[in-house]
Design an enzyme around this catalytic site. Structure first.
Site, short mmCIF file in Angstrom:
data_model
loop_
_atom_site.label_atom_id
_atom_site.label_comp_id
_atom_site.label_asym_id
_atom_site.label_seq_id
_atom_site.Cartn_x
_atom_site.Cartn_y
_atom_site.Cartn_z
N LYS A 52 4.88 25.96 9.37
CA LYS A 52 3.44 26.14 9.17
C LYS A 52 3.19 27.04 7.96
CE LYS A 52 2.57 25.06 13.94
NZ LYS A 52 2.39 25.43 15.32
N GLN A 96 1.40 30.46 18.83
CA GLN A 96 2.47 29.48 19.05
C GLN A 96 2.84 29.44 20.54
OE1 GLN A 96 3.76 27.43 16.58
NE2 GLN A 96 4.78 26.41 18.28
N ASP A 119 -6.00 24.90 16.38
CA ASP A 119 -5.13 24.05 17.21
C ASP A 119 -5.96 23.12 18.10
OD1 ASP A 119 -2.40 24.18 16.80
OD2 ASP A 119 -2.10 25.95 18.08
#
Ligand code: NAP
Length: 291
Positions: A52, A96, A119
């Site tokens: 990322k 995460q 997300d």
């Protein structure tokens, strides 16, 4: 049979994003900024976060990494999230997953400001996606929709079978496929589905997101179907530097000859998942997507 090249498509989208960033910068805007919170040192999570950060660099985004050890108290993590929610220099951030078992993932997700939830896991974004309002859409389903569009794959009136009903892949995928812009007729299958083999064989578009390597075999696929393989299970391998290779949910060699279109593993859905996070961050940087 046509192979859907997720790697090349993702590369093209990255170039488009980079061009947009260049225009923003020349108009006096600061660089889009994505942060990632990483708890602990799980190998898979470390790799995903490193990707990322690299992806951000490639397209001209600023990135920040916030690290906590495995034993971080949930409240400390939530306080950091509240701090990032109020950081005007930050457009979006992700936490995460998975998190250590003493931390309630849902509390974490619901503490993120939905306007920074790139997300797309916050219930506000999930709900807005369901009723077709502008929202951050979960990266993997978002990436698959983009692939279907860019390959001009006909979806209207088609029977789409999604195998898997997780909150981050199967369920949002099924919702998107049933939206008015896509117009597929969708069946969601899961571990309690009866006669899964013939259900899969009835699909015009089969989306396999179960995490069971090699589960979908030739007899489960209709001649001329479109097959999207989301599965990425790590299989030990002596042939790679990392010591593992990724295996999809579809037996590619026997299924591919029957398909109109198919995604390979690796190089299909995975790169599109990565680029979708960049697309969401760019959207966030452009302003409040709800207004
Ligand atoms: P998950 O949370 O474990 O969900 C798996 C789903 O598949 C569940 O709904 C489960 O049913 C269903 N399932 C499992 N075994 C089944 C079987 N034998 N028959 C029918 N249904 C079955 O997994 P996920 O997070 O959605 O991920 C799925 C796969 O996609 C994994 O391999 C993951 O690594 C991969 N993935 C890839 C990407 C990418 O970018 N390529 C991104 C995300 C995930 P129940 O609900 O009944 O348990």
């Amino acid at each position: 049979m046509k192979i859907i090249d997720g790697k090349a498509t993702a590369r093209a989208i990255k170039e488009e994003i980079k061009a947009e960033v260049d225009i923003m910068i020349s108009a006096g805007h600061r660089n889009p900024h994505l942060a990632a919170i990483l708890v602990g040192h799980d190998g898979g999570s470390e790799t995903y976060v490193a990707y990322k950060i690299k992806d951000c660099k490639d397209v001209g985004f600023k990135s920040s990494l916030v690290r906590f050890e495995d034993d971080v108290a949930e409240e400390v993590l939530l306080e950091k999230i509240r701090e990032l929610n109020n950081d005007d220099e930050l457009d979006g951030f992700i936490v995460q997953l998975p998190l250590p078992s003493h931390i309630n993932e849902q509390n974490v997700i619901e503490t993120i400001d939905p306007t920074k939830d790139v997300d797309g896991f916050h219930p506000v974004n999930v709900g807005r996606t369901v009723i077709g309002l502008p929202s951050f859409v979960s990266a993997t389903p978002n990436g698959i929709i983009e692939l279907l569009k860019r390959y001009h794959i006909e979806t209207s009136g088609k029977h789409c079978v999604v195998v898997g009903r997780s909150n981050i892949v199967g369920r949002p995928m099924s919702i998107l496929m049933s939206q008015k812009s896509i117009n597929a007729t969708v069946t969601v299958a899961h571990s309690r589905t009866k006669d899964l083999e013939s259900l899969c064989a009835s699909a015009d578009i089969l989306i396999a997101a179960l995490g069971a390597p090699g589960f979908i075999k030739s007899h489960m696929v209709k001649e001329g179907a479109v097959v999207i393989d989301v599965g990425t299970t790590r299989i030990p391998s002596t042939e790679t530097k990392s010591g593992f290779r990724l295996k999809g949910d579809v037996v590619y060699e026997e299924v591919a000859p029957k398909c109109a279109f198919i995604t390979p593993v690796p190089g299909g859905v995975g790169p599109m998942t990565r680029v979708s996070l960049l697309s969401n961050t760019l959207m966030a940087a452009k302003g409040n997507i709800y207004t």
